[in-house]
Write an enzyme that holds these catalytic residues in place. Structure first.
Site, PDB file in Angstrom:
ATOM      1  N   CYS A 199       0.839  -1.195   0.000  1.00  0.00           N
ATOM      2  CA  CYS A 199       0.000   0.000   0.000  1.00  0.00           C
ATOM      3  C   CYS A 199       0.880   1.253   0.000  1.00  0.00           C
ATOM      4  O   CYS A 199       1.592   1.510  -0.957  1.00  0.00           O
ATOM      5  CB  CYS A 199      -0.959  -0.056   1.201  1.00  0.00           C
ATOM      6  SG  CYS A 199      -2.345   1.074   1.048  1.00  0.00           S
TER       7      CYS A 199
ATOM      8  N   GLU B 194      -1.119  -8.813   4.641  1.00  0.00           N
ATOM      9  CA  GLU B 194      -1.055  -8.979   6.106  1.00  0.00           C
ATOM     10  C   GLU B 194      -2.445  -8.938   6.737  1.00  0.00           C
ATOM     11  O   GLU B 194      -2.606  -9.313   7.892  1.00  0.00           O
ATOM     12  CB  GLU B 194      -0.126  -7.923   6.722  1.00  0.00           C
ATOM     13  CG  GLU B 194      -0.700  -6.527   6.896  1.00  0.00           C
ATOM     14  CD  GLU B 194      -0.754  -5.700   5.604  1.00  0.00           C
ATOM     15  OE1 GLU B 194      -0.427  -6.257   4.533  1.00  0.00           O
ATOM     16  OE2 GLU B 194      -1.140  -4.524   5.675  1.00  0.00           O
TER      17      GLU B 194
ATOM     18  N   HIS C  13      -3.481  -5.710   0.658  1.00  0.00           N
ATOM     19  CA  HIS C  13      -2.832  -6.004   1.943  1.00  0.00           C
ATOM     20  C   HIS C  13      -2.780  -7.490   2.271  1.00  0.00           C
ATOM     21  O   HIS C  13      -3.733  -8.015   2.860  1.00  0.00           O
ATOM     22  CB  HIS C  13      -3.604  -5.317   3.072  1.00  0.00           C
ATOM     23  CG  HIS C  13      -3.485  -3.832   3.067  1.00  0.00           C
ATOM     24  ND1 HIS C  13      -2.515  -3.158   3.776  1.00  0.00           N
ATOM     25  CD2 HIS C  13      -4.203  -2.876   2.439  1.00  0.00           C
ATOM     26  CE1 HIS C  13      -2.642  -1.858   3.596  1.00  0.00           C
ATOM     27  NE2 HIS C  13      -3.664  -1.650   2.776  1.00  0.00           N
TER      28      HIS C  13
END
Lengths: 775, 275
Positions: free
Chosen positions: B104, B237, B235
């Site tokens: 990002c 994660e 993302h």
């Protein structure tokens, strides 16, 4: 007579000539200075200074004005709240009501922290900045308890989006502009802080046209041993102000919030709107939490309404001591500020620390690492006074109990039975139920809020287990509650919802309040969690008008009665009066932020239909009391018959639903609220991208049954093989309505048939709001 | 190198905000991860025991957020500050083959620094690509589906199957990938630099919102020609575990992983094998 006497010092300072002042002088002084005190209050001030045999300085009068504002001291609401929502004793309470945020037990080692506040008047004038600073204020309320912020919520209220510009009251901004600005402000500011926005609501009604409501809430988590109070510990402790500099923005914010909005409010009060800066705020949160974790703080409090004046005074008094402040040391945005402006400025992104002398250096170092400006500005003294110096000149010396004690009013209330004034008007039975349902689904209080929700980051921090939109990718529907998993290594979760039913509350304040709590509980139960705490933000009109305060009283009674019977505490709250203009008051709007707990987040349940050929049940009883319903609003029906909550029934239903959840008998579940069963069922179908076929025979009118907003009801999807066990779980009425399957919504009710393709429903439900916002 | 000896720096400055979950992704897999403030690498305003040096780490991750507010252009300030202070060290880090991941805002920073696409050298002087404002002109937080276009060159995707479709959520306002005219798409293709493309649920051409920002050629993530620097907008994660997937309640939790876990596992295995 001269109202101000200039003191001969090298900076701007006046004595306010109050000793010789007549009543009209007192009123004039209050008006000219903008302190917003009534004549009676000015007389109390005069009396106090007559005893001291001196005039107050401008700064002293300002300090009193801030502390005595409705916003800071709750002078009109306190007596009513004490008898209703306060002091619900529950084992999970840790610090409730007494601090800026409520602190509630999460597990043996942790507590969660809840705060909810209004930011109404600033948002009506400057929607982007007003909403953003609302977020900023609420996150500080949670951080200053030593908690890591986890989630934001934001109930919003505006006038109708399709209002003609010609109909807009003078000095009022168009609801579309306000809505867009507020959402943009929350998105920009909340997203930048890296805290997900997880719940909220948007409600449109004429009464909010000239006075929109922006409520913001925050939830955080802390280790119990790291909780910190907003109070000083001992004399000699050093006051350190950290974060943003102090400027002229946000002067008289609390007095602005404690008066009605007027046509000229924008020109007059723009200085009362603070400016937000998330990039100062974000490191300030990190620094504050690191200092607290390293045990370097004695106390911590955020700068909110009333600025330094309130923070220093309240922190000192709560600790049982006083404060001495060197005002010239406060870092400024503009050099030429008068001392009184520095003292009451509500500039954002500031935090006050109370620190032991020996820890001061370490605190300043850590702040520097985070690029947070921190300055020592005073110390705790062993007498209950606030003394302020500017250079060598003493410019304030006030008794703290007098200053922060503030007046309390038992203002007159008048209870109006609005339901008795209603002229009953039953709408004709619609010829085409399908058309009615589609029209309901396109209404702004019901249609998809995806346009808003996707502008907020709802996944940052990777704690969000159930998101605000749930179901099949690309077809998601509105979840009843969001679920977060706050701790690494534990599956225990917090569930979150916000609710209020203004249309009902305006017709029957008490019943509306109880229905609001019922809905909050339904939402938390829907996902499989046990309701655990409430926070309230009570938005009302002018409390000096007995009918408005009567509404407030009835709402407080409803909330108190329901919560007390269920033994679920109110842990934090905020009252916002004066949401009123010459065009009238807002509907009584008691926004509720409700939190629940779930033992294992992996067992939480979403609202989308899951599988073909599963039975669908209605849990609860449908009654025809259509007063305040969205359906009646749409078709122009009128009735004083409003839905009433049976608390015992609510409690039993809740327990039985939770039992069905814990035994794994529920595949999907959705609470029935605005728009009734027809709307709730449609949403479940849309989110699951799956049809349903149901058949209903009822003694009620078919439209009443479909669109009734009777409380304490859920729609539940059950696996066929679990049907017996599911049915055995309930003593409250349940009804097997039909089965899932296909791509149509098919409802057969008293031989009236709705049969509509999901795609058609989706088109109207999903695009209505976005289209109005110019997409 | 053993897993527990792999030192991971999750870099932050003011405004970084996905550091906790990024750090946890590495830590849960047994690596020795640490959140490191840029000032610690520069030895500025920190105590001696807080000082760190970049070459002490084996993996560098730049997480998401709004570094320094991003009031100029996403990643511009962080990029410029990091490059001027750490440029040479970063170049060495990348040239020794150590992995760098930017997610990002981290992707935007890698592009601003010239570490991506870096078609002909490790760090280009001026940015050769950009992440522009989404076509919708709004922040978009939504599930996105990505096709893994390269699972051999890039050291972060070797655990995925070729053309596997994974779900990583997106959350950004500036994520529209565009290339400087001095670089052609073919060049990126030829170098196996295109790692992720947005895709529709059926694997076909993604219309909005499946391409959430209007990226050129639906590009969601690219690596450098050597494959050890990866930047992507969505993302990974946020989907380390299965129960943060947006539709886990439909699919159940039988598979004990979220789609993002494999990315972190792949890069750790690469470091274990090569250092």
């Amino acid at each position: 007579m001269k109202h101000y006497i200039e003191r001969d010092v090298p900076f701007e300072l006046h004595e306010v000539n109050i000793l010789g002042a007549e009543d009209e002088d007192l009123e004039e002084i209050s008006r000219e200075s903008g302190v917003g005190l009534s004549l009676d209050e000015m007389k109390m001030v005069k009396e106090h200074f007559e005893e001291l045999d001196r005039n107050p300085t401008d700064l002293e009068l300002e300090a009193i004005g801030q502390a005595w504002s409705e916003h800071c001291c709750y002078k009109s609401s306190k007596p009513i709240l004490k008898d209703t929502v306060f002091d619900i004793e529950a084992p999970q309470n840790i610090y409730v009501i007494e601090e800026d945020a409520g602190v509630v037990e999460f597990d043996d080692e942790h507590a969660y922290v809840v705060a909810l506040e209004s930011h109404n008047h600033p948002s009506a004038i400057e929607p982007y900045g007003g909403a953003a600073t609302g977020i900023g204020g609420i996150v500080r309320d949670v951080t200053c308890m030593g908690a890591q912020p986890l989630a934001f919520v934001d109930p919003l209220f505006f006038g109708p989006l399709d209002m003609d510009y010609e109909e807009l009251p003078s000095g009022t901004k168009h609801p579309r502009y306000l809505f867009n600005g507020v959402v943009h402000g929350i998105s920009d500011y909340g997203n930048r802080l890296g805290i997900p926005t997880l719940a909220g609501m948007v409600y449109f009604d004429e009464s909010y046209t000239s006075n929109c409501l922006v409520n913001v809430g925050c939830i955080g988590i802390a280790k119990k041993e790291e909780l910190i109070r907003s109070r000083v510990k001992e004399p000699g402790d050093v006051f350190i102000v950290a974060g943003g500099r102090t400027g002229r923005d946000g002067i008289h914010g609390v007095t602005f919030a404690s008066d009605e909005l007027r046509e000229d409010s924008e020109e007059e009060d723009i200085g009362a709107v603070q400016l937000g800066d998330p990039i100062t705020k974000e490191p300030l949160i990190h620094a504050s939490l690191e200092l607290n974790r390293k045990n370097l703080l004695q106390g911590m409090k955020d700068f909110g309404g009333g600025g330094l004046s309130c923070v220093a005074g309240e922190m000192a008094l709560a600790g049982g001591y006083g404060a001495e402040v060197q005002l010239h040391k406060v870092p400024l945005k503009e050099d030429d500020m008068a001392p009184w402006e520095i003292w009451v400025s509500e500039s954002q992104e500031r935090m006050m620390y109370a620190v032991k002398e020996e820890d001061v250096e370490r605190v300043l170092e850590i702040c520097k690492k985070w690029d947070v400006e921190a300055t020592r500005i005073g110390r705790v003294i062993d007498e209950k006074r606030v003394k302020v110096y500017y250079e060598d000149e003493k410019i304030m010396d006030l008794d703290l109990e007098f200053q922060t004690g503030g007046p309390t009013y038992c203002r007159p209330t008048e209870i109006v039975e609005y339901t008795e004034e209603v002229e009953e008007e039953e709408p004709e039975l619609p010829e085409d139920h399908e058309k009615v349902l589609l029209e309901l689904l396109s209404r702004d209080n019901i249609n998809s809020k995806e346009w808003v929700i996707r502008q907020y980051d709802h996944e940052v921090r990777e704690n969000t287990i159930l998101k605000p939109l749930q179901g099949v990718l690309g077809n998601q529907g509105p979840g009843d509650a969001s679920v977060i998993k706050p701790l690494e290594g534990s599956f225990k979760g917090i569930t979150i919802t916000t609710d209020v039913l203004p249309s009902l509350t305006s017709l029957d304040p008490k019943a509306g309040a109880m229905n609001t709590l019922d809905e909050a509980i339904r939402n938390l139960v829907s996902v499989g969690s046990r309701p655990h705490s409430f926070a309230d933000c009570l938005n009302f009109g002018n409390p000096e008008i007995p009918e408005r305060l009567g509404d407030f009283k009835r709402v407080a009674e409803g909330l108190g009665e329901a919560a007390r019977s269920l033994n679920i505490p109110f842990v934090s709250g905020n009252v916002s009066f004066y949401n009123q203009t010459e065009y009238g008051a807002v509907k009584p709007t008691p926004s509720i932020l409700a939190c629940g707990l779930i033992e294992d987040v992996r067992e939480s349940i979403t609202m989308d239909l899951k599988e073909e050929s599963n039975p669908v049940y209605l849990v609860g009883e449908t009654k025809g009391a259509m007063g305040g319903s969205e359906y009646y609003r749409m078709v122009g029906g009128n009735t004083g018959k409003v839905p009433k909550v049976d608390i015992e029934r609510l409690e039993t239903s809740m327990e039985e639903m939770l039992k069905a959840h814990s035994e794994g008998l529920i595949r999907s579940c959705h609470d029935i609220s605005l728009g009734g069963l027809g709307v709730a069922l449609s949403e479940m179908c849309l989110a699951g991208n799956m049809g349903v076929k149901i058949e209903i025979a009822t003694e009620l009118r078919s439209d009443d049954f479909l669109f009734s907003e009777s409380p304490t009801r859920w729609l539940v999807e059950v696996d066929e093989e679990d049907v017996d066990e599911f049915e055995k779980t309930f003593s409250v009425p349940i009804n097997r309505l039909g089965v899932t399957g296909g791509k149509d919504l098919h409802i057969d009710i008293n031989s009236e048939v709705i049969d509509v393709e999901l795609e058609k429903i989706r088109e109207t439900w999903k695009t209505s709001l976005a289209e109005k916002m110019g997409e | 190198m053993k897993r527990e000896d792999v030192d991971v720096a999750v870099l932050r400055i003011e405004g970084t905000n996905c550091e906790e979950e990024s750090y946890l992704a590495f830590k849960r897999l047994g690596a020795n991860a640490e959140k490191v403030h840029l000032k610690q690498l520069l030895s500025k305003d920190v105590l001696e025991d807080e000082e760190r040096s970049l070459d002490g780490y084996d993996i560098l991750m730049i997480p998401g957020g709004f570094s320094a507010g991003d009031y100029i252009r996403a990643g511009a300030i962080f990029g410029a500050r990091t490059k001027s202070a750490l440029g040479e060290e970063l170049k060495n880090f990348v040239e020794t083959g150590k992995p760098v991941l930017g997610v990002c805002n981290g992707f935007q920073i890698l592009v601003e620094m010239g570490l991506l696409p870096a078609v002909d050298k490790t760090i280009s002087q001026v940015p050769k690509a950009a992440l522009e404002t989404n076509d919708s002109n709004r922040f978009e937080c939504r599930p996105t589906l990505l096709k893994v276009e390269d699972n051999s060159n890039c050291v972060f995707t070797r655990g995925y199957k070729e053309h596997e479709i994974v779900l990583y959520p997106s959350a950004h306002k500036e994520g529209k990938f565009v290339l400087d005219e001095s670089i052609s798409l073919e060049e990126l293709e030829k170098n196996d630099q295109i790692v992720f493309r947005y895709t529709a649920p059926d694997g076909g051409e993604p219309e909005y919102p499946w391409n959430p920002n209007g990226s050129l050629d639906n590009i969601a993530g690219i690596c450098n020609p050597e494959g050890n620097v990866l930047g992507l907008m969505p993302h990974p994660e946020r989907v380390f575990d299965p129960y943060t997937n947006p539709d886990w309640t439909r699919k159940g939790l039988k598979e004990n992983r979220g789609d993002g876990k494999t990315l972190f596992k792949s890069v750790l295995e690469y470091v274990e094998d090569n250092f």
